[in-house]
Design an enzyme around this catalytic site. Structure first.
Site, PDB file in Angstrom:
ATOM      1  N   GLY A 115       0.810  -1.229   0.000  1.00 47.31           N
ATOM      2  CA  GLY A 115       0.000   0.000   0.000  1.00 47.31           C
ATOM      3  C   GLY A 115       0.836   1.269   0.000  1.00 47.31           C
ATOM      4  N   ASP A 161      -6.723   0.656   2.376  1.00 50.07           N
ATOM      5  CA  ASP A 161      -5.293   0.841   2.668  1.00 50.07           C
ATOM      6  C   ASP A 161      -5.032   2.230   3.267  1.00 50.07           C
ATOM      7  OD1 ASP A 161      -5.974   2.020   0.249  1.00 50.07           O
ATOM      8  OD2 ASP A 161      -4.359   1.122  -0.914  1.00 50.07           O
TER       9      ASP A 161
END
Ligand code: MEV
Length: 332
Positions: A115, A161
Site C-alpha cells: 500500500g 489501505d
C-alpha cells in the site's frame, strides 16, 4: 519575494517530519469495492516524509526509490512516478507561497503490495497540513482527503489501505456506507511472502470487473461470501482465535481464486506457507495476480525462497508486525 506567512515556522525555521505505515489487506479484496466488509492491517514498514521550506519557487521531491524531481509553481504538472505526491501537493497549491523540499524515504519497495501509494499520499497530505495549518490534521479529514487523491490518480480505490495508514492497527473497513473500526487490544501474528512480481491494481480490478459483467450473479455470491468471511474474521480476531482466522483465510483464498486473481507462483507459495508449523492459514493479500501472500501465525526461520526458481523470481519472506501506530507527526 513573498513568503507564506505560517505561524512562526516558515523558511529556515524548521522542517516537518511524518511517518506512515504500509498495509496488508487481510480480507475482502475486490468485494470491498462493492460495499462488502474488509479487514486491513497497518504494518511496521513505514514511509517517512520530511518537508523543508525553501527560499525559491521550486518544489523538489527526493525519494529513496525514484530519485529527484523538480517542479516549478508556474509549470505545475503531474507526472509519474510522483503522481500521488504531486496530486496531494496540488490540493494545497493555492495556499503555498514558497518552495519546499520533500524528502521521501520508504522502508519498503513500491511494488510489493504494502500500500505504498496510499501511505505516501497520507504522508504528503499530512506533512503539508502541519506546515500550512500549524497543527496535526484530524485523522478523519486526512483519511477523506487521501481517499480523494488516490481516486483522482487511480480512478478507483476502496480506501481500505488509506484507513490502515491513517489510523494504524487492524481495521474493520466498509467503503459504502463508510465504516472504519479500529480493533483495539488485539494481536495478530502475520507473515508476508512477496511473490516476485506485480500487476498494477487498476489492471487486476478491471480484469475482475470484466468477469463480473460476464457472470454477475456468480460474482455477487462470491463477494457476499468474501464479506461473510471478513465479518466472521473480525469476531475471530477480537477473540484472538487464530485457528478460526486461518480457516477463514483459506476459505477466502478459494474465493479469490474463483475471481481469477490467483497464479501458479502465488498458489505454490500459499500451499508451502500453509504447511509450516504454527501457520494457521494463508491467502493472497491485495488485488492479486502478484504482490504478496499473507499468512496468520509465526514462522521462526526464513523458509522462503524455497528453491532456485523462487529465488530467481525474487520471492522474499518479509517479517511483518501489525503497527498500532498510524499517521505520526515526528516532533523533535
Ligand atoms: C487492493 O489492495 C485491494 C482491492 O480491493 C482494491 C481496493 O480495495 O481499492 C482490489
Amino acid at each position: 519575494m513573498k513568503f507564506y506567512q505560517c505561524k512562526g515556522s516558515c523558511v529556515g525555521c524548521k522542517s516537518y517530519k511524518v511517518s506512515v505505515p504500509g498495509s496488508l489487506m487481510l480480507f475482502g479484496e475486490h468485494a470491498v469495492l462493492y460495499g462488502k466488509q474488509a479487514v486491513v492491517a497497518a504494518i511496521n514498514h513505514y514511509i517517512h516524509v520530511e518537508l523543508i521550506p525553501s527560499r525559491d519557487r521550486n518544489i523538489r521531491i527526493i525519494s529513496s526509490e525514484f530519485g529527484e524531481h523538480v517542479v516549478r509553481f508556474n509549470k505545475f504538472n503531474i507526472t509519474s512516478p510522483y503522481d500521488y505526491v504531486l496530486t496531494a501537493i496540488k490540493q494545497y497549491l493555492g495556499r503555498i507561497d514558497c518552495g519546499f523540499l520533500l524528502r521521501i524515504r520508504s522502508e519498503f519497495p513500491p511494488n510489493i503490495g504494502f500500500g505504498s501509494s496510499a501511505a505516501v499520499t497520507v504522508a504528503t497530505l499530512g506533512v503539508l497540513a502541519i506546515w500550512l495549518e500549524g497543527e496535526t490534521p484530524s485523522l478523519v479529514s486526512l483519511y477523506k482527503q487521501a481517499v480523494k487523491v488516490v481516486r483522482l490518480v487511480h480512478g478507483i480505490g476502496s480506501g481500505a489501505d488509506v484507513a490502515a495508514s491513517v489510523f494504524g492497527g487492524i481495521i474493520a473497513y466498509r467503503m459504502k456506507p463508510l465504516k472504519i473500526e479500529k480493533l483495539n487490544n488485539v494481536s495478530l501474528p502475520l507473515v508476508a511472502v512477496y511473490s516476485g512480481s506485480k500487476i498494477p491494481t487498476f489492471e487486476v480490478v478491471s480484469r475482475v470487473e470484466k468477469k463480473y459483467v460476464q457472470f454477475p450473479t456468480v460474482f455477487a455470491d462470491l463477494y457476499n461470501a468474501m464479506g461473510l468471511c471478513a465479518k466472521k474474521a473480525i469476531i475471530a480476531i477480537k477473540k484472538n482465535n487464530l485457528m478460526c482466522v486461518g480457516d477463514l483465510m483459506n476459505i477466502h483464498q478459494g474465493l479469490q481464486d474463483a475471481l481469477g486473481v490467483n497464479n501458479a507462483t502465488l498458489a505454490e507459495l500459499i500451499f508451502e506457507l500453509r504447511i509450516q508449523s504454527n501457520i494457521f492459514g494463508a491467502k493472497i493479500s491485495g488485488a492479486g495476480m502478484g504482490d504478496c501472500i499473507v499468512g496468520v501465525g509465526k514462522i521462526i526461520a526464513d523458509v522462503f525462497p524455497q528453491n532456485n526458481a523462487q529465488q530467481k523470481l525474487g520471492v522474499k519472506q518479509i517479517d511483518v508486525v501489525v503497527s498500532d501506530r498510524g499517521f505520526n507527526y515526528e516532533t523533535f
